[in-house]
Enzyme design. Structure first.
Site, PDB file in Angstrom:
ATOM      1  CD  GLU A 167      -2.153  -3.782   1.099  1.00 31.33           C
ATOM      2  OE1 GLU A 167      -1.949  -5.002   1.294  1.00 31.33           O
ATOM      3  OE2 GLU A 167      -1.917  -2.910   1.939  1.00 31.33           O
TER       4      GLU A 167
ATOM      5  NE  ARG B  64       2.311 -16.720   4.581  1.00 34.30           N
ATOM      6  CZ  ARG B  64       2.738 -15.921   5.574  1.00 34.30           C
ATOM      7  NH1 ARG B  64       1.877 -15.439   6.433  1.00 34.30           N
ATOM      8  NH2 ARG B  64       4.003 -15.613   5.689  1.00 34.30           N
TER       9      ARG B  64
ATOM     10  CG  ASP C 270      -1.901 -10.927  11.958  1.00 34.00           C
ATOM     11  OD1 ASP C 270      -2.011 -10.048  11.078  1.00 34.00           O
ATOM     12  OD2 ASP C 270      -0.817 -11.259  12.477  1.00 34.00           O
TER      13      ASP C 270
ATOM     14  CD  GLU D 145       9.637 -13.870   5.113  1.00 33.20           C
ATOM     15  OE1 GLU D 145      10.166 -14.005   6.237  1.00 33.20           O
ATOM     16  OE2 GLU D 145       8.536 -13.317   4.942  1.00 33.20           O
TER      17      GLU D 145
ATOM     18  CB  CYS E 227      -1.024   0.010   1.120  1.00 35.09           C
ATOM     19  SG  CYS E 227      -0.335  -0.185   2.770  1.00 35.09           S
TER      20      CYS E 227
ATOM     21  CG  ASN F 279      -2.705  -7.744   7.342  1.00 35.13           C
ATOM     22  OD1 ASN F 279      -3.266  -7.243   6.374  1.00 35.13           O
ATOM     23  ND2 ASN F 279      -1.399  -7.673   7.500  1.00 35.13           N
TER      24      ASN F 279
ATOM     25  CB  CYS G 194      -4.249  -1.336   3.984  1.00 34.80           C
ATOM     26  SG  CYS G 194      -2.917  -1.794   5.095  1.00 34.80           S
TER      27      CYS G 194
ATOM     28  NE  ARG H  85       6.601  -8.395   3.501  1.00 34.66           N
ATOM     29  CZ  ARG H  85       5.668  -8.096   4.380  1.00 34.66           C
ATOM     30  NH1 ARG H  85       5.590  -8.777   5.491  1.00 34.66           N
ATOM     31  NH2 ARG H  85       4.815  -7.134   4.154  1.00 34.66           N
TER      32      ARG H  85
ATOM     33  CD  GLU I 225       0.169 -12.466   9.413  1.00 31.86           C
ATOM     34  OE1 GLU I 225       1.200 -12.608  10.087  1.00 31.86           O
ATOM     35  OE2 GLU I 225       0.013 -11.560   8.574  1.00 31.86           O
TER      36      GLU I 225
ATOM     37  NE  ARG J 113       7.646 -17.592   7.920  1.00 30.96           N
ATOM     38  CZ  ARG J 113       7.321 -16.387   8.380  1.00 30.96           C
ATOM     39  NH1 ARG J 113       7.970 -15.322   7.971  1.00 30.96           N
ATOM     40  NH2 ARG J 113       6.355 -16.241   9.247  1.00 30.96           N
TER      41      ARG J 113
HETATM   42  N1  SER Z   1       0.310  -3.381   4.006  1.00 29.77           N
HETATM   43  C1  SER Z   1       0.010  -4.407   4.957  1.00 29.77           C
HETATM   44  C2  SER Z   1       1.195  -5.272   5.262  1.00 29.77           C
HETATM   45  O1  SER Z   1       2.249  -5.120   4.684  1.00 29.77           O
HETATM   46  C3  SER Z   1      -1.149  -5.237   4.489  1.00 29.77           C
HETATM   47  O2  SER Z   1      -0.859  -5.889   3.307  1.00 29.77           O
HETATM   48  O3  SER Z   1       1.096  -6.129   6.086  1.00 29.77           O
HETATM   49 ZN    ZN Z   2      -1.272  -2.106   3.498  1.00 28.05          ZN
END
Ligand code: SER
Ligand code: ZN
Length: 509
Positions: free
Chosen positions: A361, A475, A426, A344, A312, A442, A468, A342, A439, A353
């Site tokens: 989003e 997941r 979550d 990880e 976001c 969220n 958001c 990411r 998770e 993961r």
């Molecule tokens: N922006 C939030 C996050 O990174 C929801 O996607 O967790």
């Molecule tokens: Zn977000």
């Protein structure tokens, strides 16, 4: 926390001080200590807390000052106030300030330091010694560092480190709010292993990255369709496309530059687009079969930022500096235009993961009331989807807000005074094969964090809030398959119908 500041500085002038100039300057120092530095200081504050020039020496062109303070008219503030006051008066003696050289700067903090408190290591910090309740810090700072309020920000940083050390032991906040009942389970295995086994996915060549075959992709798209039909359409979210390369400027405003460094996929640019400059790099590969990474490193600039991490933040420059008309609110939008990344490290596992993942989003903004209302409706819609359509065993919990976790902070922000609704919920699903909870998405109410960071206002003058919700398709898939297995006959109708017959394109010999 008690704080004291002390600095030594040389004010270098354009000419030597005459007897007269020195005398008028001494009078100014005296007056500054009595009047100028007291301005704006609340009544009742002890004089020793307020900035004072405690030493002044004249030698040739140079006036050397020692300035000391507690929390009021801090030493550096006093110095600059004095500079402003002294300039016109000494101008009459044909003396102008050429330069300010800060020769020494020290901060002393007194209070309770938790045992695991560590002083940060930064270029400005020459030496830091903690002895009992007193932390003494020597700084190497220039006058312009002082104008940038580096000492104030360092004090804030020390306080943050103390807070972090204090609730470090408590770890992340987690508070259960809802738990579904038991649901039909058709599988006990690890869904990733089973997907590989059946040829639905294969490891890609980068770490934590998969190539999704047709069957896995069908499932992703089915989930996406459910989200569109049940949530996005009925609640009126409109699709946008957010950039997926995020420059530092965005993360500076979103707060990610405070702590996301260990997990970023960094992005660099070539020093030049000139083909000749790069020719030998290609030639090296032709001759050796290796990519000349060590040399490439010398020929790139940046990093200029990183790959999409939280999805976001990249939207917000669209609104930067704008005032939104009352009648366009609440704004409800979503993005599904690309991957998130990411690093990880050791945590990679299966498809749940990963370093590269797919997420829808959902984002909304408006007044505080509109933002909270959207979050509540979203929660109800998700509950319907997980209970009645996917028939999952799931639960949800209030956790450390994602933006705090991503800024490297832990525990809830108790001091924000935000009425308790700001934060992250979550959604977790049971993974029978490991008897653990995953998770899988969220919902967050982010308060005014983003509107503030990107300077967005509302016509009525009401505070602008935003929220958001990240829907992680890997997941969802991992959670669903872990409970229902890979045989479509065991799936709830709506999923089975939306997926259709799993396509098997490839036959390997
Ligand atoms: N922006 C939030 C996050 O990174 C929801 O996607 O967790
Ligand atoms: Zn977000």
């Amino acid at each position: 926390m008690q704080v004291r500041f002390r600095l030594d500085a040389e004010l270098r002038f354009s000419a030597p001080f005459s007897q007269e100039a020195e005398e008028s300057c001494r009078a100014l120092i005296d007056e500054a200590n009595r009047v100028l530095f007291m301005k704006g200081v609340p009544k009742g504050v002890d004089r020793s807390e307020v900035g004072q020039i405690t030493r002044s020496e004249f030698s040739g062109n140079t006036l050397t000052l020692t300035v000391e303070s507690g929390a009021y008219t801090r030493a550096h503030d006093a110095l600059f106030r004095f500079r402003k006051q002294v300039a016109p008066s000494l101008g009459k003696h044909r003396l102008g300030i050429r330069e300010i050289v800060v020769t020494d700067y020290s901060i002393e903090l007194e209070g309770a330091f938790p045992e695991n408190f560590r002083t940060p290591e930064l270029p400005f910090i020459k030496k830091a010694v903690l002895s009992g309740r007193v932390l003494s810090v020597d700084l190497a700072v220039s006058a312009s560092d002082l104008e940038n309020r580096i000492p104030d920000r360092l004090v804030r940083l020390f306080e943050e480190k103390i807070e972090a050390a204090e609730y470090g032991g408590k770890g992340e906040h987690w508070e259960l709010i809802y738990e579904s009942g038991a649901k039909a389970r058709h599988f006990e295995g690890d869904p990733t292993a089973e997907m590989i086994q059946r040829g639905w996915i294969k490891h890609a060549l980068s770490r934590g990255q998969w190539i999704h075959g047709p069957q896995s992709t069908q499932l992703f798209r089915a989930f996406e369709q459910i989200v569109v039909d049940e949530i996005i359409k009925p609640m009126g979210f409109t699709e946008m496309i957010f950039p997926k390369l995020v420059p530092w400027e965005v993360w500076m405003k979103s707060g990610h530059t405070k702590g996301v460094y260990p997990e970023i996929y960094y992005v660099c640019t070539p020093k030049t687009r000139d083909a000749a400059y790069w020719e030998d790099i290609g030639d090296y590969f032709k001759v050796t079969g290796e990519v000349w990474v060590d040399e490439i490193r010398n020929r790139i600039d940046g990093p200029i930022g990183g790959l999409c991490y939280a999805q976001c933040p990249s939207f917000w420059p669209f609104l930067q500096g704008e005032t939104l008309a009352n009648d366009c609110l609440p704004i409800r939008i979503f993005d599904r235009s690309g991957t998130s990344h990411r690093y990880e490290s050791g945590g990679i596992h299966g498809i749940e993961r990963v370093d590269e993942f797919h997420r829808i989003e959902i984002l909304w903004l408006g007044t505080a009331e509109q933002t909270v209302e959207t979050a509540d409706r979203l929660h109800d819609a998700y509950t319907h989807v997980f209970e009645d359509l996917l028939e999952l065993e799931w639960r949800c919990a209030k956790v450390t807000p994602w933006f705090m976790a991503q800024e490297g902070m832990i525990g809830p922000d108790n001091g924000c005074g935000c009425g308790g609704r700001i934060g992250t919920t979550d959604y977790e699903a049971l993974l029978p094969y490991s008897n653990s909870w995953l998770e899988f998405q969220n919902v967050s109410i982010n308060g005014d964090k983003y509107p503030k960071g990107f300077n967005v206002k509302i016509q009525s003058g009401a505070d602008c809030w935003s929220g958001c919700s990240g829907i992680g398709l890997e997941r969802w898939t991992a959670a669903f398959l872990a409970q229902k297995g890979l045989d479509i006959g065991n799936w709830p109708d709506i999923v089975a119908k939306k997926v259709g017959e799993p396509k098997n394109l490839f036959k390997f010999l």
